[in-house]
Write a protein that holds these residues in place. Structure first.
Motif, short mmCIF file in Angstrom:
data_model
loop_
_atom_site.label_atom_id
_atom_site.label_comp_id
_atom_site.label_asym_id
_atom_site.label_seq_id
_atom_site.Cartn_x
_atom_site.Cartn_y
_atom_site.Cartn_z
N VAL A 613 48.61 55.34 50.31
CA VAL A 613 48.77 56.69 50.39
C VAL A 613 48.37 57.47 49.37
CG1 VAL A 613 50.30 56.55 52.47
CG2 VAL A 613 51.18 56.45 50.01
N TYR A 614 48.71 56.55 48.16
CA TYR A 614 48.70 57.21 46.63
C TYR A 614 47.21 56.84 46.08
CZ TYR A 614 50.34 52.62 45.39
OH TYR A 614 50.40 51.51 45.29
N LYS A 615 46.21 56.18 46.74
CA LYS A 615 45.09 55.79 45.77
C LYS A 615 43.89 55.16 47.08
CE LYS A 615 45.34 51.03 44.94
NZ LYS A 615 44.18 50.68 45.55
N GLU A 616 42.83 55.24 46.68
CA GLU A 616 41.43 54.59 47.33
C GLU A 616 41.51 52.85 46.77
OE1 GLU A 616 39.85 55.84 50.03
OE2 GLU A 616 41.34 57.33 49.82
N PRO A 617 40.81 52.24 47.73
CA PRO A 617 40.74 50.84 47.20
C PRO A 617 39.49 51.03 46.07
CG PRO A 617 39.95 51.17 49.49
CD PRO A 617 40.51 52.56 48.97
N VAL A 618 39.66 49.76 45.47
CA VAL A 618 38.50 49.31 44.68
C VAL A 618 37.96 47.97 45.09
CG1 VAL A 618 39.85 50.30 42.55
CG2 VAL A 618 39.84 47.80 43.16
N SER A 619 36.66 47.82 44.44
CA SER A 619 35.88 46.85 44.82
C SER A 619 36.14 45.35 44.41
CB SER A 619 34.30 46.92 44.34
OG SER A 619 34.40 46.69 43.03
N HIS A 620 35.97 44.40 45.04
CA HIS A 620 36.06 42.97 44.93
C HIS A 620 35.95 42.70 43.19
CE1 HIS A 620 36.76 38.87 45.01
NE2 HIS A 620 35.60 38.60 44.66
N ALA A 621 34.71 43.13 43.13
CA ALA A 621 34.32 43.04 41.50
C ALA A 621 35.26 43.58 40.67
CB ALA A 621 32.93 43.55 41.36
N GLU A 622 35.44 44.82 40.84
CA GLU A 622 36.32 45.53 39.95
C GLU A 622 37.92 45.12 39.86
OE1 GLU A 622 35.03 50.10 40.14
OE2 GLU A 622 35.54 49.43 42.19
N ALA A 623 38.29 44.58 41.10
CA ALA A 623 39.70 43.83 40.98
C ALA A 623 39.75 42.76 40.25
CB ALA A 623 39.97 43.77 42.51
N LEU A 624 38.72 41.81 40.34
CA LEU A 624 38.42 40.66 39.41
C LEU A 624 38.26 41.00 38.04
CD1 LEU A 624 35.98 38.51 41.58
CD2 LEU A 624 38.44 38.14 41.44
N ALA A 625 37.53 42.21 37.58
CA ALA A 625 37.48 42.46 36.29
C ALA A 625 39.08 42.82 35.79
CB ALA A 625 36.76 43.66 36.12
N ILE A 626 39.78 43.54 36.59
CA ILE A 626 40.93 44.16 36.14
C ILE A 626 42.12 42.57 35.79
CG2 ILE A 626 43.15 45.41 36.87
CD1 ILE A 626 41.35 47.27 38.27
N ILE A 627 41.91 41.64 36.75
CA ILE A 627 42.60 40.52 36.77
C ILE A 627 42.17 39.84 35.48
CG2 ILE A 627 43.05 38.08 37.69
CD1 ILE A 627 44.40 40.38 39.28
N ALA A 628 40.94 39.96 35.48
CA ALA A 628 40.55 39.18 33.84
C ALA A 628 40.83 39.76 32.49
CB ALA A 628 38.85 39.02 33.75
N GLU A 629 40.93 41.14 32.71
CA GLU A 629 41.58 42.05 31.64
C GLU A 629 42.99 41.70 31.39
OE1 GLU A 629 41.81 46.55 30.02
OE2 GLU A 629 40.64 45.92 31.85
N GLY A 630 43.88 41.63 32.38
CA GLY A 630 45.22 41.23 32.35
C GLY A 630 45.41 39.74 32.07
N ARG A 631 44.54 38.89 31.84
CA ARG A 631 44.77 37.46 31.20
C ARG A 631 45.42 37.63 29.99
NH1 ARG A 631 42.61 33.67 28.57
NH2 ARG A 631 42.62 31.44 29.25
N GLY A 632 46.73 36.75 29.84
CA GLY A 632 47.10 36.55 28.64
C GLY A 632 47.97 37.79 28.50
N ARG A 633 47.76 39.11 28.88
CA ARG A 633 48.66 40.38 28.93
C ARG A 633 49.61 40.44 29.83
NH1 ARG A 633 48.12 45.64 29.96
NH2 ARG A 633 46.02 45.36 30.98
N GLN A 634 49.06 40.59 31.17
CA GLN A 634 50.00 40.86 32.28
C GLN A 634 50.06 39.45 33.07
OE1 GLN A 634 48.44 43.87 35.00
NE2 GLN A 634 50.19 43.58 36.36
#
Length: 663
Positions: A613-634
Motif C-alpha cells: 500500500v505504501y510502494k510499488e514493486p521493483v524488478s527481480h534484477a533491482e531486488a538482487l542488486a539491493i541484496i548484493a549491496e546489503g551483503r556484509g552490511r544488512q
C-alpha cells in the motif's frame, strides 16, 4: 489401528506362537532333546552325595593285575582260582561282567608258577590242567559250587546268535499288568540275537542277566534297561538279577499305560521306569564312590578276607583297551562295570530317579496353559506387570524342577514351557512396540497437520491485518526452503541445518510477522510514508510476536520445545542487521540467530518485488542488486551469496506463485 484391535492382534499372534511351540514339543526336535538332557545333567549335579553301600564292591582286572599276571584273556584255570578265592572269602553274591563266549585256547604251561601252585593247593583234585579244555571244566566246576551270576549280551543288528541256549526260563513269574487303554505290545527294547557264555558255564551259574548298556545320542550314560524282550519274552538285566537273588523274589509286575512303561514291581518295591523300560541312574553326586579291589591282590592273597565277607562282588575290568569308558551326567568318565554297580545300588536302596510316562503330557499342558495365560496378560497389561508375571513364572518353573528332583526324584523339564513364555514375551512386546510406533507415527502426523493448520491460520490473520495476499506466505516458505537446502552443505551451517530443522523453519516461516496483529490498522494500511514515531510503533511488531509466542509457551509449560524456540528466533530477529544497525536489539554478526539471518534475506526480497500500500514493486534484477549491496552490511555475507546463487530459481518460484494468484 485402534488400541482394541492392536490388543487383539497381539493376542492372536500369542496364540499362534503357543500352538507352534506345542507342535514343536510334540515333534521333539534333536535340539530340544539335547537341551533337556543338558538340563537333566545340571539338575543331577545339585543332588547331595549319597551314603555308600558297604556291601557292594568291585574286584577289578586293573592295569596292575595285567602287568603282574599277563595280558587278558587269562587262562580259565587262573580265572577259576580268582573266583574261588572270592567265594571262600565269604562273598554273598558274585556277578561277572565278563563274557566267556569261547573255549579256552590258552595252554596250561603259560600259567604262572605261583598260580599253578595255588590252583593245586586250593582246588586239590579238581585242579588237573593237562589240556586247555581242563581250564573250562575247572571254571565250570567253580561256578557250579558258588553264588555266581553270569552275563550275556543281546544283539540288535540281526547277527546270528552264538550259544543261544543260555537264557533258560526268564522269571516266568513275569506278570505283565497293563492298565486300561494301554498298548497291546509293550515298548521294551526288542533284541534279535544274543551272545551267550559257553553252555557249561551258563548251566553252572546260579543266574544270568544281560549286561547291555548304551549311552544316549550325546554319548552320556544316563539310563540303563532293566528288561529287554527276545522272542516275545522279557529278560532281566544283570543288575536286576542281583536284586532278585538277594530278595529271593521270582515274580515281577510290569505296569504300563498308553504312554508306555510306568513301573516294575519287585515284591513291595516299585521301580520307576521310562516308557522304554529304562531306569534313570542316580550316580549319587560323586564318581568312583564304589570301592575297587585289585584282582591281582586277591590272587596274591594280599587282602584281608574280611574285606570280601558278606559282600556283593562285581568282577570286571577298568584296564585300558579292555573296558569301554562311559561318561556320566556328572561330567566324569567311569568304567562300564561301575554302571552295573550303580544300578544295583539304586535298586537296593530305592535311590530312584524318574521321568514318568505322564510327564511329557504335563509339560505339554504347561506349554499350552502358560502360553495362553501369558498371551492374555502380555497383550493387555502394562510392561511392568508383564515383566512381573514373566519373572514369577520363570522362578516358579525352575524352582519346581529343582524341588521335584531333590524331593521325590522326578525329573520335570521346564524348558519348553519356559522357552514358550520367554518367546511370547519377546514377540508380544515387539508387536506391541510396532503397534505403538504406528499409533505414535499417526498421532505425530495428525499433530503436525494440526500445527500446520494453526500456523497457517495465525499467519493468515497477520496478513489480513497487513493487507497482503496469501502469496507472501507461499513465496517466503519456498524461498526459505531453497536457501536452506543450498546452505545445508556449507561448513558454517551444515550442523545446524539438518533435515528436521529445515522442515521446521519452512513451516514456521509464515509466523515471522505474526506480531503485526498488535499494530493499529491506521499504520499497517497507511499509503504514505511513515513518520519516525509511526515507524517506531511498526518496529514493535517483533516484540508483540515474541510476547505472543512466549505466552503460549508459558501456558503449555514446554520451556524446552525446539519448535517454539525457532519460532521466537524467526519472529524476533529477522529485522536485525549484520552490522548491528537493525532492530529490536541491535544484534551484530554471529550473535544474530541463524533463523533470523535466513528470514531477513527472503523477507526483504519478497517485500521489494511485491506491491504494498505504501510502494510499488521493483524488478527481480533491482531486488538482487539491493541484496548484493546489503551483503556484509544488512545480511550475513554467506547467506546473501547463497541467495544470489539461487537467483534463477527464486525468480521462477515468484512467477509460478504470481500466475497461480492471477489464475
Amino acid at each position: 489401528m485402534k488400541p482394541s484391535r492392536a490388543r487383539q492382534l497381539v493376542w492372536v499372534c500369542g496364540l499362534l506362537l503357543t500352538v507352534l511351540m506345542a507342535a514343536a514339543y510334540i515333534q521333539r526336535p534333536p535340539l530340544l532333546a539335547h537341551l533337556d538332557n543338558a538340563l537333566y545333567d545340571a539338575l543331577l549335579k545339585t543332588l547331595p552325595a549319597s551314603d555308600l553301600d558297604p556291601r557292594i564292591l568291585i574286584v577289578d582286572l586293573d592295569e596292575a593285575s595285567l602287568a603282574h599276571f599277563g595280558q587278558w584273556p587269562w587262562p580259565r584255570g587262573q580265572v577259576a582260582l580268582l573266583l574261588e578265592q572270592i567265594k571262600r572269602a565269604g562273598a554273598s553274591l558274585i556277578a561277572l561282567d565278563i563274557l566267556f563266549a569261547e573255549k579256552d585256547r590258552t595252554a596250561p604251561e603259560v600259567l604262572d608258577e605261583f598260580i599253578a601252585h595255588e590252583i593245586a593247593a586250593l582246588l586239590g583234585p579238581r585242579a588237573t590242567l593237562g589240556r586247555p579244555e581242563d581250564g573250562d571244566r575247572l571254571l565250570a566246576t567253580v561256578l557250579k559250587d558258588g553264588p555266581f551270576l553270569l552275563g550275556y549280551e543281546f544283539r540288535f543288528d540281526g547277527a546270528l546268535s552264538r550259544f543261544g541256549g543260555c537264557l533258560g526260563e526268564p522269571p516266568a513269574l513275569m506278570v505283565l499288568q497293563a492298565r486300561e487303554n494301554s498298548q497291546r505290545e509293550l515298548p521294551l527294547f526288542r533284541a534279535d540275537g544274543l551272545i551267550c557264555p559257553l553252555p557249561e558255564f551258563a548251566q553252572a551259574a546260579r543266574g544270568l542277566g544281560f549286561f547291555n548298556i548304551s549311552a544316549d545320542a550325546d554319548g552320556v550314560q544316563r539310563r540303563a534297561p532293566l528288561l529287554i524282550t527276545y522272542e516275545d519274552r522279557a529278560y532281566p538285566s544283570l543288575g536286576l538279577v542281583v536284586l532278585l537273588q538277594l530278595l529271593e523274589e521270582r515274580q515281577l509286575v510290569l505296569q504300563a499305560s498308553a504312554a508306555g512303561i510306568d513301573t516294575l514291581g519287585i515284591g513291595a518295591r516299585r521301580v520307576p521306569m521310562d516308557r522304554r523300560g529304562n531306569l534313570l541312574l542316580n550316580f549319587g553326586g560323586a564318581t568312583r564312590h564304589i570301592p575297587y579291589l585289585s584282582a591281582g591282590d586277591v590272587l596274591l592273597g594280599k587282602l584281608d578276607p574280611t574285606e570280601l565277607a558278606g559282600k556283593i562282588v562285581l568282577v570286571g575290568t577298568s584296564a585300558a583297551g579292555l573296558e569301554k569308558k562311559v561318561t556320566t551326567p556328572l561330567g566324569t568318565s567311569i568304567p562300564g562295570i561301575e554302571v552295573h554297580a550303580t544300578l544295583i545300588e539304586n535298586l537296593l536302596h530305592d535311590r530312584f530317579l524318574a521321568h514318568p510316562a505322564y510327564m511329557p503330557g504335563v509339560e505339554l499342558l504347561l506349554v499350552l496353559a502358560l502360553g495362553i495365560a501369558s498371551s492374555l496378560v502380555f497383550s493387555s497389561a502394562r510392561l511392568r506387570w508383564s515383566l512381573l508375571l514373566l519373572t514369577l513364572s520363570q522362578a516358579g518353573l525352575w524352582s519346581a524342577a529343582l524341588a521335584a528332583i531333590r524331593g521325590p526324584g522326578i525329573f520335570f523339564s521346564p524348558l519348553a514351557p519356559a522357552a514358550t513364555q520367554v518367546g511370547l514375551f519377546s514377540l508380544l512386546i515387539l508387536l506391541k512396540f510396532i503397534v505403538a510406533e504406528r499409533l505414535s507415527r499417526r498421532q505425530t502426523q495428525e499433530l503436525a497437520q494440526a500445527q500446520n493448520l494453526m500456523l497457517q491460520s495465525l499467519s493468515a490473520l497477520a496478513e489480513i491485518r497487513d493487507s497482503e495476499t496469501g502469496g507472501h506466505i507461499l513465496r517466503t516458505q519456498r524461498y526459505l526452503q531453497l536457501l536452506c537446502e543450498k546452505l545445508s552443505a556449507h561448513p558454517r551451517f551444515q550442523t545446524f541445518l539438518d533435515g528436521e530443522t529445515v522442515d521446521l523453519l519452512v513451516r514456521l516461516a509464515p509466523l515471522h510477522d505474526i506480531g503485526k496483529v498488535g499494530v493499529p490498522d491506521s499504520l499497517l494500511c497507511k499509503p504514505g510514508k511513515l513518520s519516525a514515531e509511526e515507524y517506531d510503533k511498526i518496529k514493535e511488531h517483533t516484540r508483540h510476536g515474541l510476547r505472543a509466542i512466549q505466552n503460549a509457551q508459558d501456558r503449555v509449560g514446554s520451556q524446552s520445545d525446539r519448535t517454539l524456540s525457532l519460532a521466537k528466533d524467526l519472529v524476533y530477529s529477522h529485522h536485525e542487521w549484520w552490522n548491528g544497525e537493525g532492530y529490536p536489539e541491535g544484534l551484530e554478526g554471529e550473535r544474530i540467530p541463524i533463523p533470523g539471518r535466513l528470514m531477513a534475506v527472503v523477507d526483504v526480497y519478497d517485500a521489494l518485488v511485491s506491491k504494498r500500500v505504501y510502494k510499488e514493486p521493483v524488478s527481480h534484477a533491482e531486488a538482487l542488486a539491493i541484496i548484493a549491496e546489503g551483503r556484509g552490511r544488512q545480511f550475513d555475507p554467506d547467506i546473501a551469496d547463497a541467495f544470489l546463487a539461487k537467483a534463477a530459481d527464486i525468480q521462477r518460484i515468484a512467477r509460478q506463485i504470481s500466475e497461480q494468484e492471477q489464475g
